[in-house]
Scaffold this motif. Structure first.
Motif, short mmCIF file in Angstrom:
data_model
loop_
_atom_site.label_atom_id
_atom_site.label_comp_id
_atom_site.label_asym_id
_atom_site.label_seq_id
_atom_site.Cartn_x
_atom_site.Cartn_y
_atom_site.Cartn_z
N ILE A 272 0.86 -1.19 0.00
CA ILE A 272 0.00 0.00 0.00
C ILE A 272 0.90 1.24 0.00
N ASP A 273 0.54 2.23 -0.71
CA ASP A 273 1.14 3.58 -0.82
C ASP A 273 1.10 4.02 -2.28
N GLY A 274 1.65 3.15 -3.17
CA GLY A 274 1.59 3.44 -4.60
C GLY A 274 2.26 4.74 -4.98
N LEU A 275 3.48 4.95 -4.50
CA LEU A 275 4.21 6.16 -4.86
C LEU A 275 4.81 6.04 -6.25
N ALA A 276 4.71 7.13 -7.01
CA ALA A 276 5.30 7.16 -8.35
C ALA A 276 6.72 7.71 -8.26
N ILE A 277 7.59 6.91 -7.64
CA ILE A 277 9.00 7.23 -7.51
C ILE A 277 9.79 6.00 -7.94
N ASP A 279 11.86 3.95 -6.66
CA ASP A 279 11.88 2.78 -5.78
C ASP A 279 10.54 2.59 -5.06
N GLY A 280 9.47 3.12 -5.64
CA GLY A 280 8.15 3.03 -5.03
C GLY A 280 7.35 1.82 -5.48
N GLY A 281 6.13 1.74 -4.95
CA GLY A 281 5.29 0.57 -5.19
C GLY A 281 4.82 0.42 -6.62
N ILE A 282 4.52 1.54 -7.30
CA ILE A 282 4.03 1.42 -8.68
C ILE A 282 5.11 0.82 -9.58
N ARG A 283 6.34 1.31 -9.44
CA ARG A 283 7.44 0.76 -10.23
C ARG A 283 7.66 -0.71 -9.89
N ALA A 284 7.50 -1.07 -8.62
CA ALA A 284 7.66 -2.47 -8.21
C ALA A 284 6.61 -3.37 -8.85
N VAL A 285 5.41 -2.85 -9.04
CA VAL A 285 4.38 -3.61 -9.76
C VAL A 285 4.78 -3.77 -11.21
N GLN A 286 5.28 -2.69 -11.81
CA GLN A 286 5.73 -2.76 -13.21
C GLN A 286 6.83 -3.80 -13.39
N GLU A 287 7.68 -3.91 -12.40
CA GLU A 287 8.82 -4.83 -12.50
C GLU A 287 8.50 -6.22 -11.99
N TYR A 339 0.67 10.00 -11.54
CA TYR A 339 1.08 10.44 -10.21
C TYR A 339 2.55 10.83 -10.11
N ASP A 340 3.25 10.88 -11.24
CA ASP A 340 4.68 11.21 -11.21
C ASP A 340 4.87 12.67 -10.85
N PHE A 341 5.20 12.92 -9.61
CA PHE A 341 5.32 14.29 -9.12
C PHE A 341 6.58 14.96 -9.67
N SER A 342 7.59 14.19 -10.03
CA SER A 342 8.83 14.76 -10.56
C SER A 342 8.61 15.48 -11.88
N ALA A 343 7.48 15.20 -12.53
CA ALA A 343 7.20 15.83 -13.82
C ALA A 343 6.65 17.24 -13.65
N LYS A 344 6.35 17.62 -12.39
CA LYS A 344 5.82 18.97 -12.18
C LYS A 344 6.92 20.01 -12.31
N ASP A 345 6.52 21.23 -12.64
CA ASP A 345 7.46 22.32 -12.80
C ASP A 345 8.22 22.57 -11.49
#
Length: 345
Positions: A272-277, A279-287, A339-345
């Motif tokens: 649980i958390d699903g951070l778009a970073i 080493d976060g959970g979303i990337r772990a699901v992708q991998e 949810y990728d926050f790094s893409a923000k200005d």
């Protein structure tokens, strides 16, 4: 439910400056007291919670900066505050999972006379008296994620952890149609999100009586603790089919332990958390490391939106329950982009 004024700053709350529980309590969610007219409370003068001026100082007490979810929350809060020229965020106070430290930090913010206080409690009970002190001092308090046991706060913002736990349990039922053994990595046992995520999960897996939770233990929300506990479970020789962790770091810690034992092909992992970073959970699901996770919104944007309404003298929602999003291999890429926050200005 909307508030135009901090209804909880009452005689009872002021009298409770040094007394736990002087204001009414609610163990499920901190929200304004039940009154005949809850749409808005009567203003004392112009209805504002804070004095009108050119700039406002915000104090924020974070429970533990070391958790990736909370580090991301900090980053987002700083970003959204920076979009408003009339708001100043003081250096974020890190309690480091120490409730006594957090109590002192909140009290210091009260002594400094911040205009708005934001708190992510480490534990509910110890943080209730200092939050009441802030209320009694006329400081609007916004509580994020974990509740406190007083109704005097201006707003509570967080997710429905019972619903998230239930969604995780439903995924477990899908992954284990023939039943199986589940181990559960909990957060800190006194934390309400841990209690709720456990409750929802157990409710959902009851749909399949052949799914059994064979072991559960707290791992303090930390990846390294998740690894340590999982290693102990694997060494005990127990048959494990699925790991349910109350956050992604613990799930990924368990995955590392299973990888070291050559067991990742035999075990599914849910977080649980699903951070778009990275080493976060979303990337772990992708991998393929996690079978699924659930986005638990930080509430940073909603907190700043609420702060702006408070300082502008506008109405705001006193209780804001944020939705979650299930992340699986089917939608992980799309959700990461969203949810990728790094893409923000």
């Amino acid at each position: 439910m909307k508030h135009s004024r901090l209804a909880g700053i009452t005689t009872a709350c002021v009298a409770g400056l040094f007394t736990l529980g002087a204001c009414s309590t609610n163990t499920d969610a901190a929200q304004p007291s039940e009154e005949p007219d809850q749409e808005s409370s009567a203003p004392a003068d112009d209805g504002r919670l804070v004095e009108e001026k050119d700039s406002y100082v915000i104090g924020y007490s974070q429970s533990n900066n070391a958790e990736p979810y909370r580090a991301q929350l900090n980053t987002q809060l700083e970003y959204y505050v920076s979009q408003h020229d009339n708001l100043e965020l003081l250096p974020i106070a890190d309690a480091q999972q120490d409730s006594s430290r957090q109590v002192s930090q909140v009290q210091q913010f009260v002594q400094q006379g911040v205009d708005v206080l934001v708190v992510s409690p480490n534990e509910s009970d110890p943080l209730t008296p200092p939050v009441e002190q802030a209320c009694a001092a006329g400081i609007p308090v916004i509580v994020l994620d974990r509740t406190v046991k007083t109704d005097c706060i201006a707003a509570f913002i967080g997710g429905d952890n019972v619903a998230i736990g239930k969604a995780a349990g439903e995924l477990a039922v899908e992954l284990l149609p023939d039943g199986g053994n589940v181990v559960e990595l909990r957060g800190i046992l006194s934390n309400q999100p841990q209690i709720d995520r456990d409750e929802g999960f157990r409710e959902a897996i009851a749909a399949n009586p052949d799914i059994k939770i064979v072991k559960d233990q707290d791992a303090k929300w930390l990846k390294e603790e998740g690894t340590k506990v999982m290693q102990q479970w694997l060494q005990s020789g127990d048959d494990i089919d699925l790991v349910y962790a109350h956050n992604d770091p613990m799930a990924l810690g368990a995955y590392l332990a299973a990888a070291g034992a050559g067991k990742t092909e035999d075990i599914d992992f849910i977080g649980i958390d699903g951070l778009a970073i990275p080493d976060g959970g979303i990337r772990a699901v992708q991998e393929g490391q996690l079978a699924g996770t659930f986005v638990y919104p930080t509430g940073a944007k909603e907190a700043v939106d609420t702060i702006t309404k408070i300082v502008d003298g506008e109405e705001f929602e006193a209780e804001q329950i944020l939705p979650t999003t299930a992340v699986t291999s089917d939608n992980a890429e799309e959700i990461y982009t969203e949810y990728d926050f790094s893409a923000k200005d």
